[in-house]
Design an enzyme around this catalytic site. Structure first.
Site, PDB file in Angstrom:
ATOM      1  N   ARG A 256       0.863  -1.185   0.000  1.00  0.00           N
ATOM      2  CA  ARG A 256       0.000   0.000   0.000  1.00  0.00           C
ATOM      3  C   ARG A 256       0.897   1.232   0.000  1.00  0.00           C
ATOM      4  O   ARG A 256       1.779   1.372   0.844  1.00  0.00           O
ATOM      5  CB  ARG A 256      -0.963  -0.005   1.188  1.00  0.00           C
ATOM      6  CG  ARG A 256      -0.321  -0.158   2.558  1.00  0.00           C
ATOM      7  CD  ARG A 256      -1.380  -0.021   3.662  1.00  0.00           C
ATOM      8  NE  ARG A 256      -0.929  -0.528   4.945  1.00  0.00           N
ATOM      9  CZ  ARG A 256      -0.207   0.152   5.827  1.00  0.00           C
ATOM     10  NH1 ARG A 256       0.183   1.379   5.555  1.00  0.00           N
ATOM     11  NH2 ARG A 256       0.142  -0.407   6.975  1.00  0.00           N
ATOM     12  N   HIS A 260      -2.172   2.996   6.512  1.00  0.00           N
ATOM     13  CA  HIS A 260      -3.201   1.970   6.700  1.00  0.00           C
ATOM     14  C   HIS A 260      -4.598   2.552   6.494  1.00  0.00           C
ATOM     15  O   HIS A 260      -5.432   1.986   5.797  1.00  0.00           O
ATOM     16  CB  HIS A 260      -3.075   1.381   8.100  1.00  0.00           C
ATOM     17  CG  HIS A 260      -4.140   0.409   8.460  1.00  0.00           C
ATOM     18  ND1 HIS A 260      -4.232  -0.842   7.892  1.00  0.00           N
ATOM     19  CD2 HIS A 260      -5.182   0.504   9.330  1.00  0.00           C
ATOM     20  CE1 HIS A 260      -5.273  -1.481   8.389  1.00  0.00           C
ATOM     21  NE2 HIS A 260      -5.877  -0.688   9.259  1.00  0.00           N
ATOM     22  N   TYR A 269       6.617   4.118  10.874  1.00  0.00           N
ATOM     23  CA  TYR A 269       7.073   2.728  11.013  1.00  0.00           C
ATOM     24  C   TYR A 269       7.605   2.106   9.722  1.00  0.00           C
ATOM     25  O   TYR A 269       8.129   1.001   9.763  1.00  0.00           O
ATOM     26  CB  TYR A 269       5.945   1.854  11.574  1.00  0.00           C
ATOM     27  CG  TYR A 269       4.640   1.907  10.811  1.00  0.00           C
ATOM     28  CD1 TYR A 269       4.437   1.146   9.666  1.00  0.00           C
ATOM     29  CD2 TYR A 269       3.602   2.729  11.238  1.00  0.00           C
ATOM     30  CE1 TYR A 269       3.235   1.188   8.959  1.00  0.00           C
ATOM     31  CE2 TYR A 269       2.395   2.782  10.546  1.00  0.00           C
ATOM     32  CZ  TYR A 269       2.218   2.016   9.413  1.00  0.00           C
ATOM     33  OH  TYR A 269       1.037   2.073   8.725  1.00  0.00           O
TER      34      TYR A 269
END
Length: 361
Positions: A256, A260, A269
């Site tokens: 992606r 998220h 992250y």
């Protein structure tokens, strides 16, 4: 170790947009219209996705789960399905929903928090998006079991991310499918992260596909950014399921591009070098567009014409969704319980006293 495993995955189009020898037969079996449809769907879905992020930032829809970067996995798999097949999505399969026949305006309504966005038109076998992780996988298995008992050729497919493979629902579904040889496809879009948790922290096995070995059915690892390879692998799995050969686990390795959801910050992250590698060098739409142009099947004029058509359709869908009749605030209490508990009844009464309207039932 992963680079060695990547040599065993299915890939027909290189990241540079070059058709590999392994993909020649699959490519030649497609009509020109089918080849172009891959491009049209992927570009349409990307434009929808980017527009949805903007709408969320403007406060016109709620928290949204972007899919940019995963278009090939969704388009290649969904176009291989038949209208009679059952689809059990997670919350990121907007592209699959469009191909299945869900009106674009209703997809927008879903992200506006409207229940109408969960109900597909008559004849569209698409279940509502599943937000709880992995719960839709046993549901798909149940539909497949019903089809087998009724001696139908219908199949079911469950879409989920790599994070779902850490849930018990996934393993129970795999076990039941393997034991009863059910006509189900377990389609994992492995985008590398379950929100912020990398796959390496979720599983001791290095791939999702290899998990199928424990349940005695095939696990196939495919380049999820290669729409041709995904389509072909999905076709093979569908053929197996329809002919009574049982389930297949497909791991579509993808990425992606964004976070998220619009409530997440992936820069906290994910390494910048990793993002750059996937976004700049492995983009599924750019890869396929280069191939079409090299084959003489797409011109810049056609590309622009289609982009304009996509924008027009999306604009119209937004207009339809936003002009829908507003729902009463008491609708918050609908579709939750068959009978409201005393606590919910009290909350509803307080809302009514503040000017809300009582919801049906």
């Amino acid at each position: 170790m992963l680079s060695q495993l990547e040599k065993t995955w299915v890939q027909y189009i290189s990241p540079e947009g070059v058709l590999r020898t392994e993909g020649q037969t699959a490519w030649e079996q497609l009509s020109i219209e089918e080849k172009k449809s891959f491009f049209r769907w992927m570009s349409f879905i990307r434009q929808f996705d980017r527009r949805s992020v903007i709408l969320q930032r403007q406060g016109r829809i709620g928290t949204y789960a972007p899919l940019e970067g995963q278009e090939a996995a969704q388009v290649g798999s969904a176009l291989a399905l038949g209208k009679e097949d059952w689809i059990f999505p997670s919350y990121r399969e907007h592209g699959v929903a469009m191909i299945a026949g869900m009106p674009l305006s209703q997809i927008f309504l879903y992200w506006m928090g409207r229940v109408e966005g969960c109900k597909p038109p008559e004849g569209v076998r698409l279940l509502p998006p599943s937000v709880p992780i992995a719960t839709q996988i046993p549901h798909a298995v149940g539909a497949a079991w019903a089809a087998k008992l009724k001696k139908e050729t219908v199949i079911a497919v469950a879409y989920f991310g790599d994070g779902a493979t850490s849930e018990g629902d996934f393993h129970e579904a795999c076990n039941f499918s393997g034991v009863f040889g059910l006509p189900v496809i377990l389609f994992c879009q492995n985008n590398g992260y379950a929100i912020s948790v990398p796959f390496s922290r979720q599983s001791a096995s290095e791939t999702v596909a290899e998990k199928a070995q424990a349940y005695r059915f095939p696990g196939i690892r495919v380049d999820g950014n290669d729409v041709l390879a995904v389509y072909n692998v999905m076709k093979q799995a569908i053929r197996r399921a329809r002919t009574g050969q049982g389930p297949t686990l497909i791991e579509a390795v993808t990425y992606r591009k964004g976070s998220h959801t619009t409530a997440d910050d992936a820069t906290r992250y994910r390494p910048a070098s990793e993002v750059e590698e996937w976004v700049k060098k492995r983009d599924p739409l750019e890869r396929y567009t280069r191939l079409l142009k090299e084959e003489g099947l797409l011109s810049q004029a056609e590309e622009k014409e289609w982009a304009d058509e996509c924008k027009s359709r999306i604009d119209q869908a937004i207009k339809e969704a936003e002009s829908s009749t507003p729902v009463p605030s008491a609708h918050l209490f609908a579709h939750v319980y068959a009978t409201l508990s005393p606590n919910e009844q009290q909350q509803q009464q307080e809302l009514l006293q503040r000017g809300g309207k009582r919801c049906p039932g």
